[in-house]
Design an enzyme around this catalytic site. Structure first.
Site, PDB file in Angstrom:
ATOM      1  N   LYS A  18     -11.750  -5.398  -4.396  1.00 48.33           N
ATOM      2  CA  LYS A  18     -12.820  -4.426  -4.533  1.00 48.33           C
ATOM      3  C   LYS A  18     -12.304  -2.998  -4.726  1.00 48.33           C
ATOM      4  CE  LYS A  18     -13.825  -4.689   0.384  1.00 48.33           C
ATOM      5  NZ  LYS A  18     -12.892  -3.744   0.971  1.00 48.33           N
TER       6      LYS A  18
ATOM      7  N   LYS B   3       0.831  -1.213   0.000  1.00 50.87           N
ATOM      8  CA  LYS B   3       0.000   0.000   0.000  1.00 50.87           C
ATOM      9  C   LYS B   3       0.866   1.264   0.000  1.00 50.87           C
ATOM     10  CE  LYS B   3      -4.384  -1.763   1.067  1.00 50.87           C
ATOM     11  NZ  LYS B   3      -5.666  -1.725   1.706  1.00 50.87           N
TER      12      LYS B   3
ATOM     13  N   LYS C 265      -5.514 -11.317  -7.383  1.00 54.01           N
ATOM     14  CA  LYS C 265      -6.845 -11.604  -6.823  1.00 54.01           C
ATOM     15  C   LYS C 265      -7.845 -10.507  -7.174  1.00 54.01           C
ATOM     16  CE  LYS C 265      -7.236  -9.463  -2.375  1.00 54.01           C
ATOM     17  NZ  LYS C 265      -8.070  -9.440  -1.221  1.00 54.01           N
TER      18      LYS C 265
HETATM   19  P1  ATP Z   1      -9.282  -4.183  -0.854  1.00 51.88           P
HETATM   20  O1  ATP Z   1      -9.157  -4.235  -2.333  1.00 51.88           O
HETATM   21  O2  ATP Z   1      -9.964  -2.945  -0.351  1.00 51.88           O
HETATM   22  O3  ATP Z   1      -8.053  -4.564  -0.112  1.00 51.88           O
HETATM   23  P2  ATP Z   1     -10.538  -6.757  -0.782  1.00 51.88           P
HETATM   24  O4  ATP Z   1     -11.460  -6.982  -1.938  1.00 51.88           O
HETATM   25  O5  ATP Z   1      -9.229  -7.412  -0.828  1.00 51.88           O
HETATM   26  O6  ATP Z   1     -10.388  -5.235  -0.500  1.00 51.88           O
HETATM   27  P3  ATP Z   1     -11.039  -7.001   2.016  1.00 51.88           P
HETATM   28  O7  ATP Z   1     -11.843  -5.932   2.650  1.00 51.88           O
HETATM   29  O8  ATP Z   1      -9.560  -6.944   2.158  1.00 51.88           O
HETATM   30  O9  ATP Z   1     -11.376  -7.155   0.467  1.00 51.88           O
HETATM   31  O10 ATP Z   1     -11.542  -8.408   2.506  1.00 51.88           O
HETATM   32  C1  ATP Z   1     -12.822  -8.736   2.945  1.00 51.88           C
HETATM   33  C2  ATP Z   1     -12.891 -10.237   3.015  1.00 51.88           C
HETATM   34  O11 ATP Z   1     -13.020 -10.792   1.692  1.00 51.88           O
HETATM   35  C3  ATP Z   1     -11.648 -10.904   3.596  1.00 51.88           C
HETATM   36  O12 ATP Z   1     -12.028 -11.996   4.392  1.00 51.88           O
HETATM   37  C4  ATP Z   1     -10.880 -11.348   2.377  1.00 51.88           C
HETATM   38  O13 ATP Z   1      -9.995 -12.410   2.624  1.00 51.88           O
HETATM   39  C5  ATP Z   1     -12.008 -11.740   1.445  1.00 51.88           C
HETATM   40  N1  ATP Z   1     -11.605 -11.591   0.038  1.00 51.88           N
HETATM   41  C6  ATP Z   1     -11.229 -10.458  -0.551  1.00 51.88           C
HETATM   42  N2  ATP Z   1     -10.945 -10.643  -1.850  1.00 51.88           N
HETATM   43  C7  ATP Z   1     -11.138 -11.961  -2.092  1.00 51.88           C
HETATM   44  C8  ATP Z   1     -11.003 -12.797  -3.249  1.00 51.88           C
HETATM   45  N3  ATP Z   1     -10.625 -12.304  -4.417  1.00 51.88           N
HETATM   46  N4  ATP Z   1     -11.277 -14.110  -3.135  1.00 51.88           N
HETATM   47  C9  ATP Z   1     -11.682 -14.615  -1.961  1.00 51.88           C
HETATM   48  N5  ATP Z   1     -11.818 -13.897  -0.830  1.00 51.88           N
HETATM   49  C10 ATP Z   1     -11.563 -12.574  -0.878  1.00 51.88           C
END
Ligand code: ATP
Ligand code: LTN
Length: 331
Positions: free
Chosen positions: A198, A112, A195
């Site tokens: 969001k 980050k 991955k």
């Molecule tokens: P950001 O992009 O804001 O880091 P993120 O999409 O990675 O967000 P988080 O808020 O970090 O999402 O995670 C929320 C939950 O969703 C966590 O338990 C994380 O492990 C899960 N998660 C996030 N992205 C994925 C993915 N691509 N596949 C499976 N699980 C996910």
């Protein structure tokens, strides 16, 4: 006594089908057998600049999405992190115990800090300590987290060690990671090596829970697939196709093998069309319920307030004990 589970989602971007498959769908199953707390990590969101109005709207939107996806606010305690001020308070105590060297090693911080070069603030650095406070306040036994958050959970365990080294044992429970059965990791639609996230700048990389049918179809149909024509699950050589198959499997409840058999002799395009329909149909009632919920902020406020009150009773108990243990005078 049921075991306590706690998890949260940072209030950034739009919840994706990755969050649904990797997190919320598992949470839904856990609500039957565990004592569950799920929260909106709005304080964590502030480590990156947030437009105030957008953050506010998004907090309601995330909450409504949790509810629309089937998280039951009676069975679970669902709340916003900032509504329970004990999170920030416990964080301070833990910050005073955490060596900077440990935070320096955090992969997410390094990533980050590289991504947001103009805003490498201290909150980005101490983010994992706030996460430790979230977990330890509620004496969580298990924390469902994705791979990316494992290191933070390890650090939480280290922090319990630092605390106990100085003050003795018995205040915090040592949390473990909870690995769901379908611990599927959903990958980006355009770049299946990374991955689905969001907060991705390119919205073609993810399907959001509240995307409309047209958007979902477009995104899935334009997903990167690999050269070749046979529909077989092969993460190494066919990461794009395999990713679509994982999503298909979770949404349909069919096994990967069943899908391979069903699509033997068919083209990638067939699978994409069917998958798009499946996701659209699956998310349609979610979206409808979401739209209804978003029309009634008073109702959402009321539920958030109730959730926070239930959470706070527990948080207060832990924080009181911590304050006493470290020698703060209690009036
Ligand atoms: P950001 O992009 O804001 O880091 P993120 O999409 O990675 O967000 P988080 O808020 O970090 O999402 O995670 C929320 C939950 O969703 C966590 O338990 C994380 O492990 C899960 N998660 C996030 N992205 C994925 C993915 N691509 N596949 C499976 N699980 C996910
Ligand atoms: N950092 C996490 C969200 C999060 C969390 C937590 C998850 C904040 N506090 C406590 C589990 C437990 C993330 O980005 N997924």
């Amino acid at each position: 006594m049921k075991k306590t589970i706690l998890s949260g989602s940072t209030v950034t971007g739009d919840l994706t089908i990755g969050n649904y498959i990797g997190a919320i769908n598992n949470w839904k199953k856990l609500q039957e057998d565990y004592d569950c707390l799920y929260f909106l990590a709005d304080l964590h969101a502030l480590t990156v600049f947030q437009d105030p109005q957008v953050l506010r709207d998004r907090t309601y939107s995330f909450f409504a999405q949790y509810l629309a996806l089937g998280l039951d606010p009676e069975k679970n305690i669902i709340f916003a992190q900032s509504h329970v001020h004990e999170h920030a308070e416990l964080m301070w105590i833990l910050t005073c115990l955490t060596p900077m060297g440990f935070l320096n090693r955090m992969t997410q911080f390094k990533e980050k800090a590289e991504k947001h070069v103009k805003n490498v603030n201290s909150g980005l650095f101490t983010y994992p300590v706030l996460m430790a406070a979230d977990i330890l306040l509620y004496q969580a036994d298990l924390v469902p987290v994705g791979e990316d958050q494992r290191q933070h959970l390890e650090l939480t365990r280290d922090i319990v060690g630092f605390f106990e080294h100085r003050y003795g044992a018995g205040v915090f429970k040592l949390p473990d990671a909870h690995v769901g059965k379908q611990g599927a990791r959903v990958m980006s639609l355009q770049d299946p090596e990374k991955k689905m996230s969001k907060s991705d700048d390119n919205d073609k990389n993810f399907v959001s829970i509240i995307d409309d049918a047209k958007k979902i179809e477009k995104k899935i149909k334009s997903a990167t697939t690999d050269s070749g024509s046979e529909i077989t699950f092969d993460l190494e050589n066919k990461p794009g196709l395999s990713n679509l198959m994982t999503i298909y499997s979770v949404f349909s409840g069919k096994s990967i093998q069943a899908l391979e058999a069903e699509y033997a002799g068919k083209m990638y395009g067939h699978l994409k069309v069917d998958l798009a329909d499946l996701v659209v149909e699956h998310l349609r009632p979610v979206r409808e319920r979401y739209v209804e919920l978003m029309k009634n902020r008073d109702y959402l406020d009321e539920l958030l307030k109730k959730g926070a009150a239930r959470a706070q009773v527990r948080a207060r108990g832990t924080l009181d004990q911590v304050y006493k243990t470290v020698g703060l005078v209690r009036s």
